[in-house]
Write an enzyme that holds these catalytic residues in place. Structure first.
Site, PDB file in Angstrom:
ATOM      1  N   GLU A 133       8.277   3.446  -5.854  1.00 51.61           N
ATOM      2  CA  GLU A 133       7.808   2.554  -4.798  1.00 51.61           C
ATOM      3  C   GLU A 133       6.339   2.823  -4.487  1.00 51.61           C
ATOM      4  O   GLU A 133       5.895   3.970  -4.477  1.00 51.61           O
ATOM      5  CB  GLU A 133       8.651   2.784  -3.540  1.00 51.61           C
ATOM      6  CG  GLU A 133       8.420   1.795  -2.423  1.00 51.61           C
ATOM      7  CD  GLU A 133       9.484   1.919  -1.344  1.00 51.61           C
ATOM      8  OE1 GLU A 133      10.678   1.857  -1.690  1.00 51.61           O
ATOM      9  OE2 GLU A 133       9.131   2.099  -0.178  1.00 51.61           O
ATOM     10  N   ASP A 167       3.846   1.837  -1.347  1.00 54.82           N
ATOM     11  CA  ASP A 167       3.954   1.329   0.023  1.00 54.82           C
ATOM     12  C   ASP A 167       2.622   1.114   0.703  1.00 54.82           C
ATOM     13  O   ASP A 167       1.752   1.976   0.659  1.00 54.82           O
ATOM     14  CB  ASP A 167       4.679   2.350   0.924  1.00 54.82           C
ATOM     15  CG  ASP A 167       6.153   2.443   0.656  1.00 54.82           C
ATOM     16  OD1 ASP A 167       6.698   1.535   0.028  1.00 54.82           O
ATOM     17  OD2 ASP A 167       6.755   3.441   1.089  1.00 54.82           O
ATOM     18  N   GLU A 203       2.223   0.540   4.721  1.00 59.25           N
ATOM     19  CA  GLU A 203       2.902   0.413   6.003  1.00 59.25           C
ATOM     20  C   GLU A 203       1.846   0.346   7.102  1.00 59.25           C
ATOM     21  O   GLU A 203       0.975   1.225   7.180  1.00 59.25           O
ATOM     22  CB  GLU A 203       3.852   1.584   6.251  1.00 59.25           C
ATOM     23  CG  GLU A 203       5.066   1.561   5.334  1.00 59.25           C
ATOM     24  CD  GLU A 203       5.994   2.737   5.574  1.00 59.25           C
ATOM     25  OE1 GLU A 203       7.222   2.515   5.570  1.00 59.25           O
ATOM     26  OE2 GLU A 203       5.495   3.862   5.761  1.00 59.25           O
TER      27      GLU A 203
END
Length: 296
Positions: free
Chosen positions: A102, A104, A106
């Site tokens: 993954e 990311d 955020e």
């Protein structure tokens, strides 16, 4: 005429390939939960978070190598406790499985007047804990800005308005795993994370300010699409350049940052980086192996 045909054939044979998808949400993505928390206003999609639910969407296809971009305008005003996420991920069996890769972005909300923080993370074979946090050189709630992930066999690059803010380099030659053998989907969501998102969870979500709205437009995927029915090893071959085809992400200029991009990254790290797991001796008494070798 014959000579022109030969030249044309040579040019076509060396055209740089990619899957250039439209900016239309419906063609690329579909809601994955809380459909009643989606609204469409022209070319802008809005996701809503209230004290009943957040919302999320996912790409209809999976991809291996390329670039994914979205234009996002983050929650305005008091956004403490909220998280808006944009990530590229592959999940086998479950999100806790051994093959979870993954990348990311955020976006951690904050109290009014305090800057948003961006947290990036990289999971490889189920191992994350590679957080970096930074603030931005603009207010991400006032206008749309483009957030992108570039992924090839040499590096993963996180970009904000085409400025690189993080690079994760392939260090397999040092014995460090790199995510390059599994197709990945693209996701985004907004949810309540007031147990950790704002000042370590000390500031909770103020539901009197709900609903919280994150806005999206400019959906763009320029990547190699991978059918679910095809084995991962075959997708890896399909999405890598060969004598018959060349993909733009395999070009030498894509294997590392340019000099200008390196300067941009150094500027971001010097002026906006707040937290880097590589420098957290409390969490990592022994410096993580990739931190020893990564230049950034």
């Amino acid at each position: 005429m014959a000579k022109m045909s030969v030249l044309l054939g040579f040019f076509v044979g060396f055209v740089l390939l990619g899957l250039v998808s439209s900016r239309n949400f419906e063609e690329l993505y579909q809601p994955s939960w809380a459909l009643d928390h989606f609204t469409q206003e022209g070319d802008t999609l809005k996701l809503k978070l209230d004290n009943y639910s957040g919302a999320g969407f996912a790409s209809k296809s999976k991809y291996m190598f390329g670039k994914v971009s979205m234009q996002i305008k983050l929650v305005e005003g008091d956004s403490a406790g909220t998280v808006t996420a944009f990530y590229v991920s592959v999940i086998h069996m479950s999100s806790d499985g051994p093959n979870h890769n993954e990348f990311d972005f955020e976006f951690l909300g904050n109290t009014t007047g305090e800057p948003y923080l961006i947290q990036t993370n990289v999971y490889v074979n189920g191992v994350g804990n590679r957080e970096q946090r930074m603030d931005l050189w603009f207010d991400p709630t006032k206008d749309f800005h483009t957030y992108s992930v570039l992924w090839n066999q040499r590096q993963v690059v996180f970009l904000v308005d085409e400025t690189p803010v993080r690079v994760h380099t392939n260090l397999e030659h040092k014995g460090i795993p790199f995510p390059k053998d599994q197709p990945m989907g693209v996701y985004s969501s907004i949810w309540n994370a007031d147990d950790w998102a704002t000042q370590g969870g000390r500031i909770k979500t103020d539901w009197s300010h709900a609903p919280f709205l994150a806005s999206y437009k400019g959906f763009e995927i320029d990547a190699c699409e991978c059918p679910v029915s095809v084995a991962a090893v075959d997708n890896a071959k399909k999405c890598s350049s060969s004598a018959e085809k060349r993909y733009w992400w395999d070009e030498p200029t894509m294997s590392e940052l340019s000099l200008h991009q390196n300067h941009q990254l150094l500027w971001v790290r010097a002026n906006h980086l707040i937290y880097d797991y590589c420098a957290d001796a409390a969490r990592f008494p022994v410096t993580p192996t990739e931190c020893v070798h990564h230049r950034h």
